[in-house]
Design a protein around this motif. Structure first.
Motif, PDB file in Angstrom:
ATOM      1  N   GLY A  58      27.948  -8.977 -78.856  1.00 47.08           N
ATOM      2  CA  GLY A  58      27.312 -10.268 -78.666  1.00 47.08           C
ATOM      3  C   GLY A  58      25.886 -10.339 -79.155  1.00 47.08           C
ATOM      4  O   GLY A  58      25.147 -11.260 -78.789  1.00 47.08           O
ATOM      5  N   GLU A  59      25.481  -9.375 -79.980  1.00 42.30           N
ATOM      6  CA  GLU A  59      24.110  -9.360 -80.470  1.00 42.30           C
ATOM      7  C   GLU A  59      23.868 -10.480 -81.477  1.00 42.30           C
ATOM      8  O   GLU A  59      24.793 -10.955 -82.136  1.00 42.30           O
ATOM      9  N   LEU A  60      22.624 -10.907 -81.577  1.00 39.39           N
ATOM     10  CA  LEU A  60      22.243 -11.865 -82.602  1.00 39.39           C
ATOM     11  C   LEU A  60      22.067 -11.140 -83.930  1.00 39.39           C
ATOM     12  O   LEU A  60      21.653  -9.974 -83.967  1.00 39.39           O
ATOM     13  N   LEU A  61      22.373 -11.839 -85.018  1.00 36.42           N
ATOM     14  CA  LEU A  61      22.473 -11.197 -86.328  1.00 36.42           C
ATOM     15  C   LEU A  61      21.357 -11.637 -87.265  1.00 36.42           C
ATOM     16  O   LEU A  61      20.818 -12.739 -87.149  1.00 36.42           O
ATOM     17  N   PRO A  62      21.023 -10.786 -88.237  1.00 42.79           N
ATOM     18  CA  PRO A  62      20.071 -11.192 -89.274  1.00 42.79           C
ATOM     19  C   PRO A  62      20.683 -12.250 -90.188  1.00 42.79           C
ATOM     20  O   PRO A  62      21.899 -12.294 -90.377  1.00 42.79           O
ATOM     21  N   LEU A  63      19.813 -13.086 -90.747  1.00 41.89           N
ATOM     22  CA  LEU A  63      20.239 -14.147 -91.665  1.00 41.89           C
ATOM     23  C   LEU A  63      19.546 -13.971 -92.999  1.00 41.89           C
ATOM     24  O   LEU A  63      18.318 -13.825 -93.059  1.00 41.89           O
ATOM     25  N   ILE A  64      20.332 -13.988 -94.082  1.00 41.15           N
ATOM     26  CA  ILE A  64      19.798 -14.013 -95.441  1.00 41.15           C
ATOM     27  C   ILE A  64      20.082 -15.377 -96.028  1.00 41.15           C
ATOM     28  O   ILE A  64      21.240 -15.818 -96.072  1.00 41.15           O
ATOM     29  N   VAL A  65      19.041 -16.075 -96.459  1.00 34.74           N
ATOM     30  CA  VAL A  65      19.184 -17.375 -97.110  1.00 34.74           C
ATOM     31  C   VAL A  65      18.939 -17.180 -98.597  1.00 34.74           C
ATOM     32  O   VAL A  65      17.850 -16.772 -99.010  1.00 34.74           O
ATOM     33  N   PHE A  66      19.969 -17.466 -99.409  1.00 32.25           N
ATOM     34  CA  PHE A  66      19.888 -17.271-100.860  1.00 32.25           C
ATOM     35  C   PHE A  66      19.669 -18.605-101.561  1.00 32.25           C
ATOM     36  O   PHE A  66      20.394 -19.570-101.334  1.00 32.25           O
ATOM     37  N   MET A  67      18.677 -18.636-102.476  1.00 27.18           N
ATOM     38  CA  MET A  67      18.310 -19.845-103.207  1.00 27.18           C
ATOM     39  C   MET A  67      18.581 -19.629-104.696  1.00 27.18           C
ATOM     40  O   MET A  67      17.975 -18.761-105.330  1.00 27.18           O
ATOM     41  N   HIS A  68      19.495 -20.422-105.246  1.00 23.41           N
ATOM     42  CA  HIS A  68      19.962 -20.252-106.617  1.00 23.41           C
ATOM     43  C   HIS A  68      18.930 -20.730-107.642  1.00 23.41           C
ATOM     44  O   HIS A  68      17.910 -21.340-107.291  1.00 23.41           O
ATOM     45  N   GLY A  69      19.233 -20.495-108.927  1.00 25.69           N
ATOM     46  CA  GLY A  69      18.402 -20.971-110.023  1.00 25.69           C
ATOM     47  C   GLY A  69      18.899 -22.300-110.563  1.00 25.69           C
ATOM     48  O   GLY A  69      19.910 -22.847-110.111  1.00 25.69           O
ATOM     49  N   SER A  70      18.205 -22.813-111.582  1.00 28.49           N
ATOM     50  CA  SER A  70      18.497 -24.162-112.082  1.00 28.49           C
ATOM     51  C   SER A  70      19.888 -24.284-112.696  1.00 28.49           C
ATOM     52  O   SER A  70      20.462 -25.371-112.716  1.00 28.49           O
ATOM     53  N   GLY A  71      20.447 -23.188-113.185  1.00 28.55           N
ATOM     54  CA  GLY A  71      21.773 -23.241-113.784  1.00 28.55           C
ATOM     55  C   GLY A  71      22.870 -23.575-112.798  1.00 28.55           C
ATOM     56  O   GLY A  71      23.986 -23.921-113.195  1.00 28.55           O
ATOM     57  N   GLN A  72      22.567 -23.503-111.509  1.00 23.70           N
ATOM     58  CA  GLN A  72      23.570 -23.788-110.474  1.00 23.70           C
ATOM     59  C   GLN A  72      23.254 -25.084-109.709  1.00 23.70           C
ATOM     60  O   GLN A  72      23.853 -25.349-108.668  1.00 23.70           O
ATOM     61  N   ASN A  73      22.315 -25.880-110.207  1.00 24.11           N
ATOM     62  CA  ASN A  73      22.021 -27.166-109.561  1.00 24.11           C
ATOM     63  C   ASN A  73      23.275 -28.039-109.509  1.00 24.11           C
ATOM     64  O   ASN A  73      24.110 -27.996-110.412  1.00 24.11           O
ATOM     65  N   GLY A  74      23.392 -28.855-108.478  1.00 25.95           N
ATOM     66  CA  GLY A  74      24.518 -29.781-108.419  1.00 25.95           C
ATOM     67  C   GLY A  74      24.847 -30.211-107.013  1.00 25.95           C
ATOM     68  O   GLY A  74      24.053 -30.032-106.084  1.00 25.95           O
ATOM     69  N   HIS A  75      26.066 -30.765-106.870  1.00 27.54           N
ATOM     70  CA  HIS A  75      26.551 -31.266-105.584  1.00 27.54           C
ATOM     71  C   HIS A  75      27.924 -30.686-105.236  1.00 27.54           C
ATOM     72  O   HIS A  75      28.514 -31.094-104.237  1.00 27.54           O
ATOM     73  N   ASP A  76      28.441 -29.767-106.036  1.00 20.39           N
ATOM     74  CA  ASP A  76      29.820 -29.321-105.841  1.00 20.39           C
ATOM     75  C   ASP A  76      29.997 -28.300-104.723  1.00 20.39           C
ATOM     76  O   ASP A  76      31.111 -28.012-104.315  1.00 20.39           O
ATOM     77  N   ASN A  77      28.889 -27.740-104.247  1.00 16.56           N
ATOM     78  CA  ASN A  77      28.936 -26.689-103.217  1.00 16.56           C
ATOM     79  C   ASN A  77      29.791 -25.513-103.664  1.00 16.56           C
ATOM     80  O   ASN A  77      30.452 -24.864-102.858  1.00 16.56           O
ATOM     81  N   GLU A  78      29.777 -25.266-104.955  1.00 16.54           N
ATOM     82  CA  GLU A  78      30.523 -24.168-105.566  1.00 16.54           C
ATOM     83  C   GLU A  78      29.627 -23.315-106.465  1.00 16.54           C
ATOM     84  O   GLU A  78      29.673 -22.096-106.423  1.00 16.54           O
ATOM     85  N   SER A  79      28.849 -23.993-107.283  1.00 18.19           N
ATOM     86  CA  SER A  79      28.147 -23.311-108.374  1.00 18.19           C
ATOM     87  C   SER A  79      27.143 -22.275-107.897  1.00 18.19           C
ATOM     88  O   SER A  79      26.855 -21.307-108.613  1.00 18.19           O
ATOM     89  N   GLN A  80      26.606 -22.444-106.689  1.00 23.79           N
ATOM     90  CA  GLN A  80      25.603 -21.489-106.219  1.00 23.79           C
ATOM     91  C   GLN A  80      26.185 -20.099-105.996  1.00 23.79           C
ATOM     92  O   GLN A  80      25.456 -19.112-105.931  1.00 23.79           O
ATOM     93  N   LEU A  81      27.533 -20.010-105.909  1.00 27.42           N
ATOM     94  CA  LEU A  81      28.183 -18.706-105.761  1.00 27.42           C
ATOM     95  C   LEU A  81      28.741 -18.187-107.087  1.00 27.42           C
ATOM     96  O   LEU A  81      29.368 -17.126-107.128  1.00 27.42           O
TER      97      LEU A  81
END
Length: 266
Positions: A58-81
């Protein structure tokens, strides 16, 4: 940065870095393992998120927030991966291989800029959905996302445990406020997109100049510079020995921020 390649994008990225093409690749996390989410409100931002296995008490976990580059801009919620998130999912692969529980989040923006308030909104949404330790939130990003890491750290200098910007740039203004924020910075010495010293030739400076300034202010950023590399260093950088361990060791020494309000988070 954008480039053309007829092979799968992950292979293209590896081919851009000498010596990596022959490195054995362990089983990689499938992008479909990441849930799809949106923050609330008029400025809703899409993001993908995954919690790795291994949480037992039940421990709390670390969070990594990844911010993509301009080549993955969009609205598809796919390209950032795309392309294993340009190498960032190496961190998830390593966590899974070692049975380390963490939460990895990849938002998507539709512009060549990462507004810090949107990052705060994503973090607030993630804190509602996942068992995250608010003292162990680390930002990482590449190219425009690396620039976004510095922007968010400056906007909320007491809220994030660390930053890992790659191939980014930022202004000297505001650096003093994040002098003591742990940072591991990566850049290619021959970057053909974001110059390592001058960025785009404006007010923002590249990583080498930023590191020099932080150290002059009394800061102690870690810095990895690839002597013969250009802009796309990310698969190599995210696979750096010790990077995940370093991220997992970062923790705020003071009470965490309340991300339910950007005013409070500041």
């Amino acid at each position: 940065m954008r480039f053309l390649c007829t092979r799968p994008i992950a292979a293209c990225l590896l081919a851009l870095i000498p010596g990596l093409g022959s490195v054995p690749v362990m089983a990689a996390v499938d992008g479909q393992a990441f849930g799809r989410y949106h923050t609330a409100g008029a400025d809703a931002i899409a993001y993908r998120a995954m919690q790795t296995a291994g949480r037992r008490h039940g421990e709390l976990l670390p969070l990594i927030v990844f911010m993509h580059g301009s080549g993955q801009n969009g609205h598809d919620n796919e390209s950032q991966l795309q392309g294993h998130a340009n190498g960032a999912l190496e961190l998830v692969d390593a966590a899974q291989a070692d049975g380390i529980p963490l939460v990895f989040v990849a938002p998507q923006v539709d512009r060549d800029y990462w507004p810090p308030a949107l990052i705060a909104a994503v973090v607030n949404d993630v804190l509602r959905r996942f068992p995250v330790d608010p003292r162990r939130i680390v930002l990482s990003g590449l190219s425009d996302g690396g620039t976004g890491v510095w922007a968010a750290l400056k906007a909320f200098p007491r809220c994030f445990a660390a930053g890992v910007p790659m191939s980014g740039m930022t202004e000297l203004a505001g650096l003093a406020s994040i002098r003591d924020v742990p940072q591991w910075i990566f850049h290619g010495a021959k970057d053909n997109d974001t110059d390592i010293e001058t960025g785009y030739g404006g007010a923002m400076l590249g990583s080498r100049a930023v590191v020099r300034a932080l150290r002059a202010m009394g800061g102690h950023p870690r810095y990895t510079e690839y002597a013969d590399a250009m802009h796309v260093i990310w698969p190599q950088a995210y696979a750096t020995d010790g990077l995940l361990v370093w991220i997992l060791q970062r923790r705020l020494s003071h009470p965490p921020c309340d991300f339910s309000s950007t005013r409070t988070a500041e």
